[in-house]
Motif scaffolding. Structure first.
Motif, PDB file in Angstrom:
ATOM      1  N   PHE A 123       0.648  -1.205  -0.022  1.00 43.53           N
ATOM      2  CA  PHE A 123       0.057  -0.052  -0.032  1.00 43.53           C
ATOM      3  C   PHE A 123       0.709   1.180  -0.036  1.00 43.53           C
ATOM      4  CE2 PHE A 123      -2.903   3.356   2.133  1.00 43.53           C
ATOM      5  CZ  PHE A 123      -3.926   2.964   1.479  1.00 43.53           C
ATOM      6  N   SER A 124       1.894   1.259   0.803  1.00 42.04           N
ATOM      7  CA  SER A 124       2.700   2.616   0.769  1.00 42.04           C
ATOM      8  C   SER A 124       4.242   2.114   0.980  1.00 42.04           C
ATOM      9  CB  SER A 124       2.324   3.286   2.065  1.00 42.04           C
ATOM     10  OG  SER A 124       2.468   2.519   3.073  1.00 42.04           O
ATOM     11  N   VAL A 125       5.152   2.839   0.518  1.00 43.47           N
ATOM     12  CA  VAL A 125       6.677   2.675   0.699  1.00 43.47           C
ATOM     13  C   VAL A 125       7.344   3.829   1.099  1.00 43.47           C
ATOM     14  CG1 VAL A 125       7.090   3.291  -1.724  1.00 43.47           C
ATOM     15  CG2 VAL A 125       8.757   1.766  -0.599  1.00 43.47           C
ATOM     16  N   ALA A 126       8.056   3.924   2.093  1.00 34.37           N
ATOM     17  CA  ALA A 126       8.991   5.007   2.328  1.00 34.37           C
ATOM     18  C   ALA A 126      10.495   4.340   2.470  1.00 34.37           C
ATOM     19  CB  ALA A 126       8.701   5.493   3.598  1.00 34.37           C
ATOM     20  N   VAL A 127      11.538   5.436   2.046  1.00 27.28           N
ATOM     21  CA  VAL A 127      12.759   5.241   2.013  1.00 27.28           C
ATOM     22  C   VAL A 127      13.465   6.360   3.048  1.00 27.28           C
ATOM     23  CG1 VAL A 127      14.939   5.158   0.398  1.00 27.28           C
ATOM     24  CG2 VAL A 127      12.663   4.502  -0.277  1.00 27.28           C
ATOM     25  N   PHE A 128      14.506   5.641   3.674  1.00 28.07           N
ATOM     26  CA  PHE A 128      15.182   6.681   4.655  1.00 28.07           C
ATOM     27  C   PHE A 128      16.438   6.139   4.789  1.00 28.07           C
ATOM     28  CE2 PHE A 128      16.555   8.302   8.696  1.00 28.07           C
ATOM     29  CZ  PHE A 128      16.440   9.688   8.688  1.00 28.07           C
ATOM     30  N   GLY A 129      17.482   6.898   4.364  1.00 29.72           N
ATOM     31  CA  GLY A 129      18.753   6.115   4.660  1.00 29.72           C
ATOM     32  C   GLY A 129      18.994   4.904   3.813  1.00 29.72           C
ATOM     33  N   ALA A 130      19.325   3.861   4.345  1.00 27.83           N
ATOM     34  CA  ALA A 130      19.812   2.404   3.940  1.00 27.83           C
ATOM     35  C   ALA A 130      18.577   1.744   4.030  1.00 27.83           C
ATOM     36  CB  ALA A 130      20.877   1.888   4.477  1.00 27.83           C
TER      37      ALA A 130
END
Length: 137
Positions: A123-130
């Protein structure tokens, strides 16, 4: 600061100030059920996913100009979208193909599958750093 949002009922992407003033339509033509959006203020880009008759991922300038389709093949129900600001990558998840993929946000090239599952309604995706975070229904 500004806030952007999509309205798939009216096939619009709009923007307003944080207090709700100066609201206006950024994109109203050529959209078919826009879903998620992501904004890259430094580069002046707006990205969105569409679920309509021709599912795709698009990019435009923050004022809605120079609209281009970055991804239109091998995509079905693109839900969440996220920007990796350090690597200049655009990530999205697809609830139909059960994948998280990424591309170069400038060229739309170098498409890669990051994660592929089965029977996962992403449903959702988030990217933070590695790290990559996602949710499913």
């Amino acid at each position: 600061g500004n806030i952007y949002w999509s309205d798939h009922g009216f096939n619009l992407i709009e923007v307003a100030r944080l207090n709700g003033s100066f609201r206006y339509v950024v994109i109203s033509q050529g959209l078919d059920q826009p879903r998620s959006i992501a904004v890259h203020p430094e580069k002046g880009y707006l990205f969105w996913t569409e679920w309509g008759q021709t599912p795709c991922i698009g990019r435009a300038h923050l004022d809605g100009s120079e609209k281009v389709v970055l991804v239109s093949l091998g995509i079905a129900w693109p839900n969440g979208i996220s920007i990796d600001y350090e690597e200049n990558k655009l990530y999205w998840c697809d609830a139909r193909t059960d994948k998280i993929e990424r591309i170069d946000l400038e060229s739309g090239g170098n498409r890669e599958i990051v994660l592929s599952g089965s029977n996962v309604d992403m449903f959702s995706v988030a990217v933070f750093g590695a790290y990559i975070y996602w949710s499913d229904r």
